[in-house]
Design an enzyme around this catalytic site. Structure first.
Site, short mmCIF file in Angstrom:
data_model
loop_
_atom_site.label_atom_id
_atom_site.label_comp_id
_atom_site.label_asym_id
_atom_site.label_seq_id
_atom_site.Cartn_x
_atom_site.Cartn_y
_atom_site.Cartn_z
N GLY A 462 0.69 -1.13 0.13
CA GLY A 462 0.02 -0.09 -0.10
C GLY A 462 0.73 1.38 -0.12
O GLY A 462 0.29 2.34 -0.07
N GLU A 702 8.30 4.20 8.15
CA GLU A 702 8.13 4.17 9.58
C GLU A 702 8.62 5.33 10.45
O GLU A 702 8.04 5.85 11.51
CB GLU A 702 8.99 2.96 10.11
MO1 MOS Z 1 7.15 -2.75 9.69
S1 MOS Z 1 6.70 -2.99 11.50
O1 MOS Z 1 9.00 -3.40 9.72
O2 MOS Z 1 6.20 -3.80 8.88
#
Ligand code: MOS
Length: 740
Positions: A462, A702
Site C-alpha cells: 500500500g 516508519e
Molecule cells: Mo514494519 S513494523 O517493519 O512492517
C-alpha cells in the site's frame, strides 16, 4: 523526433500518481480474500476462551452434524505441522493445534470447514470446548526472580554521572498494547493440486512466507507458491506468517479443495500479533547550559510465554544525542498474552516517546528552549559505535522545521498562547529510524512492443512499491513510466525484499540498476552489426532515452529499441540484477546509517469543555533522496495520522478474568479518523545518502510515527501544564490542568 513523446516529467523526484491507482479505485485490484475458485470451502477457527489452562476435551458432534459442514479439525485429526526451524521467520513459532496447553485468549483450538462462511461460523460456535487447570491471566509487568534486566548499550559510568549532574530528570513512561488495524483483514486462500500449494496470502513478505510454509507443511519450497498482488496495509502485523495460514493450507490439502480463511476483526486482536506495552524509566543528567552528561533508559516489555519478540525501546536511543555516559537496559516479562509482533517503527516508536518526553522535561528544568536543547546535544559521530554517520541532517530538520512552523513566536510559559479563544500548545520531538538494505533480485525485459517489464518477488503493501519500481526503471532507461509494467507479488519471481523496516526502496535500487544495465547490454549486442548499425560493434553503441545510437551520434539519430527487437525477431531481451543486504557488509561497518526527522505539533485546548485537538503539524524528514514526493508525503501523513491515534486514542484493553480484548472492534478501539486529522505539512530535506545506494534513497515507511506522540504530549504540557507520561492522553489526565 523527440526522444520519447509521452515523457513529461523526469521519472525520479516528481510526484507520480500511483500506477496501480486506477485498479484500486475501480475495484479491479485483487486482494487475497478476493480470490475465488470452484468448490471453494470456508474455514472458521475456534479460539480458546481462557488465557491460561488446558483443553480438557472438545465435543464436535453437534458441529459436525450441522448443514454444510465438511470437517471439524482438532489436534486429534489435523495432522502434525513441522516446526519452522531456520527456514525463515515467524513470530508465533509454536505450530497451531500442537498440544492442549492454552497460553493466550483466542488461541486456535479447532477449525471448522464448511460449504459457506455462514455455515462454518455457525458450526464453529457449536464446537464445545472444556478446559481444566484454568487460571486468570498473569500479565504483571514486574519481572520475576528468574527474569533478568540485561544491558543493551553502555558507555561511560552513567550512574556516577547522574549522581553528580547539576540538573536531572527521572521519570517513568508507559505505552499501552496497540493492535494493528489495517482495513484489509488477514486472510488465506489455500489451494492444493495434489503435489503443490498455491497460497493467496496477506503478507508483507512472500518469500519468507513461502519458506516458512514449505518447512512447516513439509513440502519442498518449489511446491509452495505465494501470491500477494495487493495488500490493504500491514503495519508489521503482516510481516511474518501466522497460524491461520497453516490451518487453511492443511485443510486444503486434506480435503483436496480450495479453502478460504478470513481472520475476523475480533480475532485479529489476539491471533495476528500486536505492539506490546512498555514501561520505561528515563534518567537524564545535564549541565546548567544544557549539555547532556548522562542518559539512562531502563525498559520493560511483555511477551507471550511461547514466543519472544523484543520491543526494543532502545532502538534509536544510543546514537540520538551526544552524551559521555549512557546505559540502556531491557527486561522481558513473559506472561499470559498472545504473541506480540513488529508494529510500524517497532521499538523506536515507544522508545522515542520516552526519550523525547524526557528531553522536554529536561528543557523545562533547564529553562532552555526544547529545539535549542536538542541542537546543543547534536553528536558529530555515532557515539554508541564510534562510526561516522552516513548522512545525518537532524540539525536541519530542527531548524528548517522550526522556521516552517513559526517556532520563534513560541512563548514558553504554560497556557500563555491563545488563538480563537482556545489555548495553544506547541511541542517538538525528534525521530530516527534505521536505514539498511535487504538482498534483492530483479529481472528487466525490454519487449518487442516497446514496453518494459520489471519483475521481483517483492510486494506492495500500500506504500507505492509498484510506482517506485516503475519510476526507477524508467529513470535508468530514460523512458516514460507508463511504458513500464511492474510484476511483483508472486514468490515464483526472482526473490525480492520483504516490506519491513522501511527497506524496500533502498534495497531495490542496486538490483534494478544492475538489471537495467544488463538489459541494455543485451540490447546493444543485439543491435550491433545489423541494420542501421551494420559494421558497428556493441562498444560503439549507446542506449539513451529508450533508443540505441552510435556513441558518435546523438540519441535522436538512433533507433527505438522496439525496432531493433523487431528486426532481430526477438520477443525481448532480459537483464538480471541482484544485490546483497547491507547488514554486515563493508559499508555498513564503516557508517552509522539512519533516517532523521523533527515533528512540530500544535494542539488546541478548550478548558471549559475539556476538548483537546491536534490542529497543526510540521514534520521535517531527512530520509535521503525522495524518489516520489507524492507517495512519500502520503507515507509521512499516514504515519502522523497513526501518531495521533497513538497519542490520543489507541489502547487495547483486556478483561482480567480470561484476557479477552474487550475493545476488539473498530467502534471501541478508537483510531484516528479524518475529523481528527490535523493540517499536516511535510518537509523533505534533500540530502541523498549515497553510502546506502547509488540514488541515495533511504526508506520513509516508519520514521514518521517515531517521536510523534512525544511531540503531542510536549505540546499538551505547554497548553495545559499537565505532563502525560502514560499513553494515550485521556481527558481524565487533563482535568487537573489549572490553565483556564
Ligand atoms: Mo514494519 S513494523 O517493519 O512492517
Amino acid at each position: 523526433m523527440a526522444p520519447d513523446a509521452s515523457r513529461t516529467l523526469p521519472a525520479l523526484g516528481h510526484g507520480h500518481a500511483r500506477v496501480d491507482g486506477p485498479l484500486k479505485v475501480s475495484g479491479a485490484a485483487r486482494y487475497s480474500s478476493d480470490y475465488h475458485f470452484p468448490g471453494l470451502l470456508y474455514a472458521v477457527p475456534v479460539g480458546a476462551t481462557i488465557a491460561h489452562g488446558e483443553v480438557a476435551s472438545i465435543d464436535d458432534a453437534a458441529a459436525s452434524a450441522m448443514p454444510g459442514v465438511r470437517k471439524v479439525y482438532t489436534r486429534a485429526n489435523i495432522g502434525r505441522f513441522y516446526k519452522p526451524g531456520k527456514s525463515g521467520y515467524i513470530d508465533e513459532a509454536r505450530p497451531p493445534l500442537d498440544d492442549d496447553t492454552v497460553c493466550y485468549y483466542g488461541q486456535y483450538v479447532a477449525l471448522v470447514v464448511a460449504d459457506t462462511f455462514e455455515q462454518a461460523t455457525a458450526a464453529a460456535r457449536a464446537v464445545k470446548v472444556s478446559y481444566r487447570n484454568v487460571q486468570a491471566p498473569d500479565v504483571r509487568m514486574q519481572l520475576t526472580a528468574e527474569e533478568k534486566q540485561t544491558t543493551d548499550s553502555e558507555r561511560g559510568d552513567v550512574d556516577k554521572a547522574l549522581a553528580s549532574a547539576p540538573v536531572t530528570v527521572d521519570q517513568t513512561y508507559t505505552t499501552p498494547p496497540e493492535t494493528h488495524n489495517p482495513i484489509e483483514l488477514h486472510a488465506s486462500v489455500a489451494t492444493w493440486d495434489g503435489k503443490a500449494f498455491t497460497l493467496y496470502e496477506t503478507t508483507q513478505s512472500i518469500i519468507n512466507h513461502r519458506d516458512v510454509m514449505a518447512q512447516m507443511l513439509g513440502v519442498p519450497k518449489e511446491n509452495v507458491r505465494i501470491v500477494t498482488e495487493f495488500l490493504g496495509s500491514g503495519f508489521g502485523g503482516k510481516l511474518w506468517p501466522w497460524p491461520h495460514a497453516l490451518l487453511a493450507a492443511a485443510a486444503a490439502r486434506d480435503l483436496g479443495k480450495p479453502v478460504k480463511l478470513v481472520v475476523t476483526r475480533q480475532m485479529m486482536f489476539h491471533n495476528v500479533g500486536h505492539r506490546t506495552n512498555t514501561q520505561q524509566r528515563m534518567r537524564l543528567g545535564a549541565t546548567h547550559d544544557g549539555k547532556l552528561v548522562a542518559l539512562r533508559q531502563d525498559f520493560l516489555y511483555r511477551t507471550s510465554r511461547t514466543d519472544h519478540t523484543k520491543e526494543d525501546c532502545g532502538e534509536a536511543t544510543a546514537f540520538l544525542y551526544s552524551t559521555p555516559s549512557l546505559k540502556i537496559t531491557s527486561g522481558c516479562a513473559r506472561r499470559d498474552i498472545a504473541p506480540n509482533t513488529a508494529m510500524r517503527g517497532p521499538g523506536a516508536v515507544p522508545g522515542l516517546f520516552a526519550v523525547e518526553s524526557a528531553m522536554d522535561e529536561l528543557a523545562l528544568a533547564l529553562k532552555i528552549d526544547p529545539v535549542e536543547l536538542r541542537l546543543r546535544n547534536e553528536p558529530t559521530i555515532d557515539e554508541s559505535t564510534n562510526l561516522p554517520f552516513s548522512s545525518r541532517h537532524m540539525k536541519e530538520c530542527l531548524t528548517e522545521g522550526a522556521t516552517r512552523f513559526g517556532w520563534a513566536k513560541r512563548n514558553p510559559a504554560v497556557g500563555s498562547m491563545r488563538s480563537d479563544g482556545k489555548v495553544l500548545g506547541w511541542g517538538v520531538a525528534c525521530c530516527a529510524w534505521m536505514a539498511q538494505r535487504l538482498a534483492a533480485e530483479v529481472s528487466v525485459l525490454l519487449n518487442a512492443d516497446g514496453s518494459v517489464r520489471v519483475a521481483s518477488g517483492t510486494q506492495d503493501i500500500g506504500t507505492g512499491t509498484y510506482t517506485m519500481l516503475a519510476q526507477m526503471v524508467a529513470h535508468d532507461l530514460g523512458i516514460a513510466i507508463d511504458r513500464v509494467k511492474v510484476v511483483i507479488g508472486d514468490s515464483a519471481l526472482p526473490p525480492g525484499p520483504l516490506s519491513g523496516g522501511s527497506m524496500v526502496t533502498g534495497s531495490l535500487v542496486p538490483a534494478v540498476a544492475q538489471a537495467t544495465g544488463k538489459a541494455v547490454e543485451q540490447m546493444l549486442q543485439t543491435a550491433s552489426g545489423h541494420g542501421a548499425f551494420q559494421g558497428a560493434k556493441a562498444e560503439q553503441l549507446a542506449f539513451t532515452d529508450g533508443r540505441v545510437h552510435l556513441r558518435s551520434s546523438t540519441p535522436d539519430e538512433g533507433v527505438p529499441f522496439a525496432d531493433i527487437l523487431g528486426q532481430a525477431r526477438l520477443a525481448h531481451v532480459e537483464g538480471k540484477g541482484s544485490s546483497r543486504d547491507s547488514f554486515g557488509d563493508a559499508e555498513s561497518k564503516k557508517y552509522s546509517m539512519h533516517s532523521y526527522g523533527a515533528h512540530f505539533v500544535e494542539v488546541t485546548w478548550e478548558p471549559a469543555i475539556a476538548r483537546l485537538r491536534i490542529s497543526r503539524v510540521v514534520t521535517a524528514i531527512d530520509a535521503g533522496r525522495i524518489i516520489n514526493p507524492m507517495t512519500g508525503r502520503n507515507q509521512i501523513e499516514g504515519a502522523i495520522a497513526m501518531g495521533v491515534g497513538m497519542a490520543l486514542f489507541e489502547e487495547t484493553q483486556y478483561e482480567r478474568r480470561h484476557g479477552k480484548a474487550i475493545n476488539s472492534n473498530l467502534a471501541d478501539y478508537v483510531m484516528t479518523t479524518h475529523a481528527d486529522a490535523p493540517q499536516i505539512d511535510v518537509l523533505f530535506l534533500d540530502y541523498p545518502d549515497t553510502k546506502l545506494n547509488a540514488l541515495g534513497a533511504r526508506g520513509i515507511g516508519e520514521i514518521g510515527l517515531a517521536g510523534f506522540a512525544a511531540a503531542v504530549t510536549n505540546a499538551v504540557h505547554h497548553a495545559t501544564g499537565v505532563r502525560v507520561r502514560d499513553l494515550p492522553v485521556k481527558i481524565e489526565h487533563l482535568l487537573t490542568s489549572t490553565v483556564v
